[in-house]
Design an enzyme around this catalytic site. Structure first.
Site: not given
Lengths: 250, 636, 231
Positions: B42, B329, B440
């Site tokens: 990206l 997480r 992203l």
């Protein structure tokens, strides 16, 4: 878990480079866990070859989770192996049986010349995209994302076509080595969206022209491409492309 | 003292002020400047396309056969943006705040605020390119809540958001290639950075097909080469992901920041055997409906469906009653490790926990679950060979993302002038833990909206010497690359590259993974140089340097991991606190949670290379929090 | 002109041409079949039909149009076959269908070649009445040009020739079963909704033509061999 081990024989195409002639080599591998992926079986062979000081089998792969599109080979005559809608890296050894001899060949097409062993040059696909597989917007100065309303149905159809990973299985499996499923997926993705309307005629014309110039074959509607596509890109996209081409004539 | 070049003024105005104050390059002059971009994920694709559109001459490199393959493509969940389309209280400031807090207060405020600011432009840009984001029936963009966020700010394209965003950036890149403004070099690996008079002026590459070593000169070099998660051998990264470009730049003067910050994702398909090559992530969205458990008894080998409810331990729900299965997480990963360490792990290896959908199926019906997670369930069945509608999934944490990377200032420039680092390869925006759907966002922010301004500022404000590839610095760098290649080919030892890599991975996983302690780290610091020495004496690299040689490529990358790992472990040892993904067992609360030490460790640790086998020098960039108050995270 | 060169110069355009000419041929095959059903009724009916057909205004123009459809279809497919071979210069050692192959799609080339030979023979046989020599037909001996029914009856006495005709009937059926629906796909007239229906129609069309022509051939064989009276 249902995991067990099998013994199989791999018959793999070996070819040093584009200039030399290749041939099949046979590699028996024993005690292959059925939980192993097909590429891991190739890894196993390669580790053995290296231990013997021999050159391992060259094959393309990267993400190993079925999305990057880098892997692919003909396994027993079927692109990406026997499982439906998966790439070679997601094909698992549980799809084979004890005692199987598995024939592994590279993609074969004039437009995908072999680089080495199972590695082929698929840069033709990039050239096709470079000739028109985009919306001509530069960074900055674009409208707010919600200023362009897109019916859900159109967005979904565009997404269906946009899911193509550019692996080349369509070309490999086509009896004519045609790239129409790949090209039509991009044309169809953009033609379903308002953003793609401005350039749609020019896009279809240029991408098809580039595809032809690169030496891909012609489509004769055998539907093999659709059957092996790991992302289940539909044949309807080719019909859409054909319509786009027809409208580009006028 | 290093200067991070953070602009002065209120946080919300820093970026606008900085853009205005940065020097500009006249459009007609831009074509006189060449920019090298390494990597086409990206960050690399978007930067290449944008700079080429502006008029710079761009040379772009990737090791894959096509720029479209870069590993950004594998991201499933989505991309965050502070659009507040849901009217649910989101704002640039809230995204900024969440990111700083989620990163456990180890990120630079100014960078993170800028990231949140430009996040809204990213979505506009991608939509204009034709990225097919999910839509509602009214035609507007759909959003979802992701990773425990309290607002719905995540945009997505089915389970393939990374793929669609990358294909958008790739199409912009290909448009410029077609227009002749980008010279694209696929199947080409950067093997050294060329520094002339203190400035990054080019790279040395190897054509992976012909083996040809080539010199490329430029006025600036951009690295967008991703993270170093593959140091662990097993990770969710693509097999080709490596630290080589970053590491070789590091050896040429770019400092490495916070290399011990690694994100370990809790929901991955567990390891099945020694030959396993790669771990696969299952989107963390699964934890919205799945319940995580292990048997209460140690060594209970019964099939999951034979274990009665009363003998199951839903340990996340037990330990974190308010967040339950949705803890962040890092917390979820550590908890899974803890139960497996107790011997209560499941599966053949004992290194897995159950993620059970039986209750959700009972509550919502199989149809509804299939609608929500069908593709993930199919993927699980394909890989694990079990039907998750009938038996619980087995999951285990796996290395997923690296927050650390080459140090960059506010302009994304490293400690080598003219060398810029973008995306996961830099350290800048995620602190010690990255939030879901933010990778992203960062990659595209850096490429589309940050680098065009900051690179212009550098080029506009710099006087460049005329340098060609005949400069002695190029010859020297090329000679280094050649001698390394020759050396690897000449060893002809007995151990494969993979076997070294696996051993390194085990050392790091056991000692510098989900939990770290002084003893393990110290032992690793001893073991890694030994392994490295053995590698250089005993590795097998067949074939030659003048052809496609995947073993040679791997060997070079593993050689770099073997050096890099030492800095990583050293960083973990030096950081005597726990924060985010970095959990030092010595530093935990009474409830076994991460315990930060803001007084002594509220800094970026930067490592400077001093030569082969020499200890690196530690530098610190103090983190100043002017807007966010530091607090202890709690999920009880 | 630019349109024509775009069409003929493009892979998609060539599909259009094969598709359009293919559909024209399908129409021809259907009409030819319906006309030939008159053979089952008898000599008078068939000769009446032939006479009326030839008397149609613009008959020659229509005939030429169909003839050119055949010629273009054949020429273009031959060109495509060579292009497609060139697109894969080295073949696979093992190649399997991924399960969607139909009899029609797998054999287009073989049935096509058979049909090309058949077409040439059929024209020489019936249309131009050159092969086999019709000189031994009683009317010919009497110095009168035999009518088309006599030519057919005379030819269809021969079992080998009838078998060749039956082969043609089967091939045309198989070829159509793929070609008819395929033309719609080529012309972009395809939607997932009615494609299965189109495939069914295509298959039925193929079966109808194959069985129909076979029945006619067998019938004529029997009639021709029963008695020489009609000759």
């Amino acid at each position: 878990m249902g995991s067990s081990t099998i013994n199989v024989t791999l018959k793999v195409w070996r070819q040093k480079n584009a200039e030399t002639k290749g041939e099949f080599e046979t590699y028996p591998i024993n005690n292959v866990s059925t939980d192993m992926s097909f590429l891991e079986a190739l890894d196993t062979v390669n580790e053995q070859l290296l231990q013997q000081g021999k050159e391992p089998i060259a094959f393309d792969h990267d993400c190993r989770e079925g999305i990057c599109g880098m892997c692919g080979a003909m396994v027993d005559g079927i692109a990406h192996g026997p499982d439906k809608a998966v790439t070679l890296c997601q094909t698992h050894m549980r799809s084979f049986h004890n005692g199987d001899t598995i024939v592994v060949e590279p993609w074969r097409a004039k437009a995908f010349p072999i680089i080495k062993d199972l590695v082929t040059d698929r840069s033709a696909f990039d050239k096709i995209i470079a000739s028109g597989g985009y919306v001509s917007v530069s960074t900055g100065g674009v409208p707010d994302a919600n200023a362009i309303l897109i019916p859900k149905k159109d967005a979904d159809l565009a997404m269906d076509a946009a899911a193509c990973i550019g692996c080349g299985a369509c070309v490999a499996s086509c009896p004519n080595a045609s790239a129409m499923l790949f090209v039509s997926a991009k044309i169809s993705h953009l033609s379903h969206l308002p953003q793609g309307q401005v350039e749609r005629k020019e896009r279809a014309k240029r991408m098809i022209q580039t595809m032809d110039d690169l030496g891909f074959g012609n489509c004769s509607n055998h539907r093999e491409c659709e059957a092996v596509c790991p992302k289940e890109i539909k044949l309807e996209n080719i019909a859409t492309m054909n319509r786009e081409f027809a409208s580009s004539l006028f | 003292m290093i200067d991070a070049k953070i602009p002065s003024g209120p946080i919300a105005e820093k970026w606008s002020t900085h853009k205005f104050e940065s020097k500009l390059v006249n459009p007609a002059n831009r074509r006189k400047f060449t920019v090298i971009v390494v990597g086409t994920g990206l960050a690399g694709s978007s930067a290449s396309a944008t700079l080429a559109e502006m008029g710079y001459k761009v040379k772009t490199f990737c090791f894959q056969d096509s720029p479209r393959r870069a590993h950004s493509i594998a991201a499933q969940g989505g991309i965050n943006a502070a659009k507040n389309y849901r009217n649910d209280g989101d704002s640039v400031y809230r995204l900024f705040y969440d990111t700083i807090k989620g990163g456990d207060y180890r990120a630079r405020e100014a960078n993170v605020h800028r990231l949140a600011e430009v996040s809204v432009n990213i979505i506009d840009q991608c939509v204009a390119q034709g990225v097919p984001f999910a839509r509602e029936y009214g035609g507007m963009l759909d959003n979802r809540s992701f990773g425990g966020a309290q607002v719905s700010r995540t945009f997505y394209a089915r389970g393939q958001t990374g793929q669609q965003l990358l294909l958008g950036a790739y199409s912009a890149l290909e448009r410029q290639i077609g227009a002749g403004t980008i010279e694209m070099h696929p199947r080409t690996e950067m093997l050294d950075l060329v520094v002339v008079n203190g400035k990054a002026r080019g790279i040395i590459t190897r054509n992976l097909v012909t083996g040809k070593i080539e010199r490329h000169v430029a006025d600036a070099v951009l690295l967008a080469t991703g993270g170093y998660g593959n140091a662990f051998f097993l990770s969710t990264n693509a097999k080709g992901c490596n630290v080589t470009a970053s590491w070789r730049a590091h050896k040429k003067g770019a400092w490495m920041a916070n290399p011990c910050f690694t994100q370990i994702h809790p929901t991955c398909i567990p390891v099945h055997g020694d030959i396993q090559s790669k771990l696969t992530l299952m989107s963390e969205g699964l934890r919205n409906d799945g319940r995580v458990w292990v048997p209460k008894a140690i060594g209970d080998k019964r099939k999951p469906n034979d274990i009665p409810e009363s003998e199951r331990d839903y340990y996340l729900e037990r330990r974190y009653p308010s967040f339950g299965n949705l803890v962040p997480r890092d917390v979820a990963s550590r908890a899974a490790k803890a139960v497996c360490d107790e011997g209560r792990g499941v599966g053949e290896s004992g290194l897995a926990v159950y993620l059970d959908f039986a209750d959700a199926i009972k509550r919502l019906g199989k149809e509804k679950i299939a609608e929500k997670y069908g593709n993930l369930f199919d993927m699980y069945r394909q890989i694990a060979g079990e039907n998750p509608y009938e038996v619980p999934m087995r999951i285990f944490p796996a290395v997923h993302y690296t927050m650390g990377g080459l140090w960059v200032d506010y302009n994304l420039m490293s400690t080598v002038p003219g060398l810029f680092v973008l995306g996961e390869a830099n350290f800048s925006d995620h602190g010690a833990n990255r939030l879901g759907a933010s990778a992203l966002m960062q990659g595209l922010a850096d490429g589309y909206f940050v680098i065009p301004y900051t690179l212009g500022g550098y080029i506009g404000g710099t006087v460049f010497d005329a340098v060609t590839t005949d400069h002695p610095a190029f010859a020297e760098a090329e000679a280094n690359v050649r001698s390394m290649t020759d050396k690897l080919l000449s060893i002809k030892g007995k151990r494969t590259v993979d076997s070294f890599h696996k051993e390194l991975g085990k050392i790091l996983w056991n000692n510098c993974g989900m939990a770290r302690n002084k003893q393990g780290l110290t032992e690793s610091l001893q073991r890694i140089p030994e392994l490295r020495a053995e590698f250089w004496e005993n590795v097998i690299v067949t074939g030659s340097g003048d052809e496609l040689n995947q073993t040679l490529e791997k060997a070079g990358r593993v050689a770099d991991f073997l050096e890099f790992a030492e800095v990583m472990v050293n960083d973990a040892l030096t950081r005597e606190e726990s924060c985010g993904g970095h959990f030092r067992e010595e530093h935990q609360t009474e409830e076994n949670e991460a315990k930060r030490d803001d007084e002594n460790f509220s800094h970026v640790a930067m490592w400077e290379y001093n030569g082969p086998d020499k200890k690196e020098t530690l530098h610190k960039e103090q983190l100043v929090f002017e807007n966010v108050k530091l607090t202890q995270r709690s999920y009880k | 002109m630019t349109i024509l060169s775009s069409v003929f110069g493009s892979s998609v355009g060539k599909k259009f041409i094969v598709g359009i000419t293919g559909l024209a041929i399908c129409l021809f095959v259907l009409m030819h079949f319906l006309g030939n059903l008159n053979l089952l009724i008898g000599k008078e009916a068939f000769l009446d039909y032939a006479k009326n057909l030839h008397a149609l205004p613009g008959f020659v123009a229509i005939e030429l149009l169909f003839a050119s459809a055949f010629l273009v279809h054949i020429a273009m497919t031959i060109k495509l076959i060579f292009e497609n071979k060139a697109a894969r210069p080295v073949d696979y050692a093992v190649k399997k269908s991924a399960g969607v192959k139909t009899l029609g799609s797998a054999t287009t080339m073989i049935t096509g070649i058979y049909l090309l030979l058949f077409l040439v023979f059929h024209l020489l046989n019936i249309k131009f009445a050159i092969i086999p020599s019709i000189d031994t037909i009683p009317t010919a001996i009497a110095g009168v040009t035999p009518n088309v029914y006599e030519v057919i009856s005379y030819s269809f006495k021969n079992l080998g020739l009838v078998l060749f005709y039956i082969g043609g009937a089967v091939c045309v059926g198989i070829h159509i079963s793929h070609g008819f629906q395929s033309s719609f796909q080529s012309l972009g007239l395809n939607s997932p909704k009615y494609m299965p229906l189109l495939r069914t129609i295509s298959n039925l069309f193929g079966v109808l033509v194959a069985i129909g022509y076979t029945v006619i051939s067998v019938f004529m064989f029997i009639v021709a061999n029963m008695k020489g009276a009609t000759l």
